[in-house]
Write a protein that holds these residues in place. Structure first.
Motif, mmCIF file in Angstrom:
data_model
loop_
_atom_site.group_PDB
_atom_site.id
_atom_site.type_symbol
_atom_site.label_atom_id
_atom_site.label_comp_id
_atom_site.label_asym_id
_atom_site.label_seq_id
_atom_site.Cartn_x
_atom_site.Cartn_y
_atom_site.Cartn_z
ATOM 1 N N LYS A 33 0.830 -1.207 0.000
ATOM 2 C CA LYS A 33 0.000 0.000 0.000
ATOM 3 C C LYS A 33 0.870 1.266 0.000
ATOM 4 O O LYS A 33 0.512 2.277 -0.623
ATOM 5 C CB LYS A 33 -0.928 0.005 1.227
ATOM 6 N N THR A 34 2.010 1.193 0.676
ATOM 7 C CA THR A 34 2.910 2.352 0.691
ATOM 8 C C THR A 34 3.578 2.552 -0.662
ATOM 9 O O THR A 34 3.746 3.690 -1.117
ATOM 10 C CB THR A 34 3.970 2.198 1.793
ATOM 11 N N LEU A 35 3.952 1.459 -1.314
ATOM 12 C CA LEU A 35 4.488 1.579 -2.678
ATOM 13 C C LEU A 35 3.466 2.261 -3.592
ATOM 14 O O LEU A 35 3.821 3.125 -4.412
ATOM 15 C CB LEU A 35 4.846 0.199 -3.230
ATOM 16 N N ASP A 36 2.197 1.877 -3.449
ATOM 17 C CA ASP A 36 1.136 2.499 -4.247
ATOM 18 C C ASP A 36 1.025 3.991 -3.952
ATOM 19 O O ASP A 36 0.844 4.816 -4.865
ATOM 20 C CB ASP A 36 -0.205 1.814 -3.979
ATOM 21 N N LEU A 37 1.123 4.329 -2.659
ATOM 22 C CA LEU A 37 1.043 5.739 -2.268
ATOM 23 C C LEU A 37 2.205 6.541 -2.853
ATOM 24 O O LEU A 37 2.006 7.667 -3.345
ATOM 25 C CB LEU A 37 1.062 5.856 -0.738
ATOM 26 N N LEU A 38 3.399 5.993 -2.781
ATOM 27 C CA LEU A 38 4.576 6.699 -3.291
ATOM 28 C C LEU A 38 4.468 6.941 -4.794
ATOM 29 O O LEU A 38 4.948 7.967 -5.303
ATOM 30 C CB LEU A 38 5.836 5.898 -2.971
ATOM 31 N N LYS A 39 3.831 6.023 -5.484
ATOM 32 C CA LYS A 39 3.634 6.178 -6.928
ATOM 33 C C LYS A 39 2.540 7.195 -7.226
ATOM 34 O O LYS A 39 2.676 8.031 -8.146
ATOM 35 C CB LYS A 39 3.284 4.826 -7.541
ATOM 36 N N SER A 40 1.446 7.126 -6.450
ATOM 37 C CA SER A 40 0.299 8.004 -6.716
ATOM 38 C C SER A 40 0.542 9.435 -6.241
ATOM 39 O O SER A 40 -0.018 10.387 -6.806
ATOM 40 C CB SER A 40 -0.957 7.445 -6.033
ATOM 41 N N TYR A 41 1.343 9.591 -5.210
ATOM 42 C CA TYR A 41 1.580 10.916 -4.624
ATOM 43 C C TYR A 41 3.087 11.154 -4.535
ATOM 44 O O TYR A 41 3.709 10.988 -3.478
ATOM 45 C CB TYR A 41 0.931 11.016 -3.243
ATOM 46 N N PRO A 42 3.709 11.552 -5.623
ATOM 47 C CA PRO A 42 5.163 11.723 -5.650
ATOM 48 C C PRO A 42 5.681 12.807 -4.700
ATOM 49 O O PRO A 42 6.873 12.824 -4.374
ATOM 50 C CB PRO A 42 5.456 12.085 -7.109
ATOM 51 N N ASP A 43 4.798 13.693 -4.234
ATOM 52 C CA ASP A 43 5.206 14.742 -3.299
ATOM 53 C C ASP A 43 4.920 14.371 -1.837
ATOM 54 O O ASP A 43 4.991 15.235 -0.956
ATOM 55 C CB ASP A 43 4.498 16.055 -3.639
ATOM 56 N N LEU A 44 4.582 13.101 -1.599
ATOM 57 C CA LEU A 44 4.246 12.667 -0.243
ATOM 58 C C LEU A 44 5.404 12.955 0.718
ATOM 59 O O LEU A 44 6.557 12.632 0.426
ATOM 60 C CB LEU A 44 3.947 11.165 -0.251
ATOM 61 N N LYS A 45 5.083 13.563 1.865
ATOM 62 C CA LYS A 45 6.106 13.927 2.855
ATOM 63 C C LYS A 45 6.153 12.982 4.052
ATOM 64 O O LYS A 45 7.182 12.890 4.720
ATOM 65 C CB LYS A 45 5.843 15.346 3.377
ATOM 66 N N GLY A 46 5.019 12.319 4.326
ATOM 67 C CA GLY A 46 5.011 11.498 5.533
ATOM 68 C C GLY A 46 3.943 10.432 5.527
ATOM 69 O O GLY A 46 2.933 10.553 4.824
ATOM 70 N N VAL A 47 4.189 9.388 6.329
ATOM 71 C CA VAL A 47 3.220 8.312 6.527
ATOM 72 C C VAL A 47 3.069 8.081 8.023
ATOM 73 O O VAL A 47 4.063 7.844 8.732
ATOM 74 C CB VAL A 47 3.667 6.996 5.843
#
Length: 359
Positions: free
Chosen positions: A234-248
């Motif tokens: 799920k985190t890999l998916d997030l990193l792909k969908s939101y390239p500007d993600l700053k935190g989890v």
């Protein structure tokens, strides 16, 4: 004639002597048998006494959300240690998956065993309501631990931390790790119906809304089924969908590990911060390289110990008091309702201190 008379006397004497020997033999054998019977009776009585003593031992059942993951393994260690220290039988049992129906079946089995107390960490509070009612109808003390059930159904609620404090603290640690008060973040959870996880996430969101309005949560909380591999994907998916993600923010002990694994694989330790509720021993490899910034938790062994200690108190007709010192745990807090027990404040595990712990 005289010889005949003497012969008759001798024969008669031999007959009488034989009769005496026979009676003595019979009497001797009878005494031995009687002694043997008495010894058997005494042995039987001792056996019955030991069995009665065994039957008198309290039976405390502790039901986690699932068995086989490190967090609940650590809680089991503490629960079993409490059983040894306090002289009670502890049955630590639960489903192998975070499945509400399977957990209900486990509790049904414990009711049929007529245990003295059942402490459950419900996967879904609504699903366990009927079976907890059934337990109470069978004069079994009912507790929740780690995760709350319906407050009306439990005699005691054992909480590891204050939910509001814990959730807000994790949010603060994430912002601190990000080094900025703005940007996109995502929230991972174990299961959508887990009451304790929902409480922590609600508190974290309140902290962000009130004090960090420029932080954007990119989606609804994302379930990971209490599995590291699912959190990783799920985190890999997030990193792909939101390239500007700053935190989890990852809530449930496997979730931070999976999130950190994904960040580690992508080499994004300096760009994406991960904070969540995880054990220090599991977290250490990820803390070392910065793919996990902080693991926030408590001592799960102490939580298992406290649950059994309070179960024993309940079964003996006692209730805990605010500020009471529990051996092996420390001083506890009892809220105003008289039945909600809080074990301790949250604890941070970092690169600097994780190696100091063995759970």
């Amino acid at each position: 004639m005289r010889k005949l008379w003497l012969s008759l006397v001798v024969v008669l004497g031999l007959i009488l002597a034989a009769g005496c020997v026979s009676e003595e033999s019979a009497g001797s054998g009878g005494d031995e048998e009687a002694d043997g019977a008495e010894e058997t009776d005494n042995t039987s009585e001792e056996g019955n006494t030991e069995e009665a003593e065994s039957d008198d031992e309290l039976e405390i059942a502790v039901v986690p959300k699932l068995v086989g993951i490190p967090y609940f393994n650590a809680s089991e260690t503490g629960a079993e240690q409490a059983g040894e220290d306090l002289g009670v039988n502890v049955e630590y049992t639960g489903p192998t998956e975070a499945d509400a129906a399977a957990q209900v079946k486990v509790i049904e089995d414990l009711i049929s065993q007529d245990v003295d107390a059942i402490a459950v960490a419900p996967n879904d509070p609504a699903s366990v309501e009927p079976v907890l009612k059934k337990a109470k109808e069978n004069d079994i003390h009912v507790m929740d631990w780690d995760t709350p059930a319906d407050k009306e159904l439990v005699d005691l609620s054992v909480k590891q931390v204050d939910d509001e404090e814990f959730g807000r603290h994790m949010a603060e640690k994430l912002v601190e790790a990000m080094g900025t008060e703005e940007g996109e973040i995502a929230i991972l959870t174990g299961g959508l119906s887990a009451a304790n996880l929902n409480s922590w996430i609600d508190a974290a969101q309140s902290e962000l809304d009130e004090n960090y309005p420029d932080i954007e949560i990119v989606s609804d909380k994302i379930p990971t089924d209490e599995k590291q591999q699912v959190a990783y994907q799920k985190t890999l998916d997030l990193l792909k969908s939101y390239p500007d993600l700053k935190g989890v923010l990852a809530v449930s002990t496997p979730a931070p590990l999976g999130a950190a694994q994904a960040v580690q694989e992508k080499g994004l330790q300096d760009e994406v911060s991960v904070v969540g509720s995880a054990l220090p021993t599991d977290s250490e490899p990820f803390l070392e390289d910065g793919s996990l910034d902080t693991a926030v938790l408590w001592n799960p062994e102490q939580l298992g110990y406290l649950t059994v200690a309070l179960g024993k108190m309940l079964a003996e007709g006692e209730m805990p008091e605010d500020g009471q010192e529990i051996e092996g745990v420390g001083e506890i807090t009892v809220e105003d309702d008289g039945k909600t027990v809080i074990m301790a404040p949250p604890q941070d595990y970092t690169k600097e201190n994780a190696s100091e712990f063995d759970f």
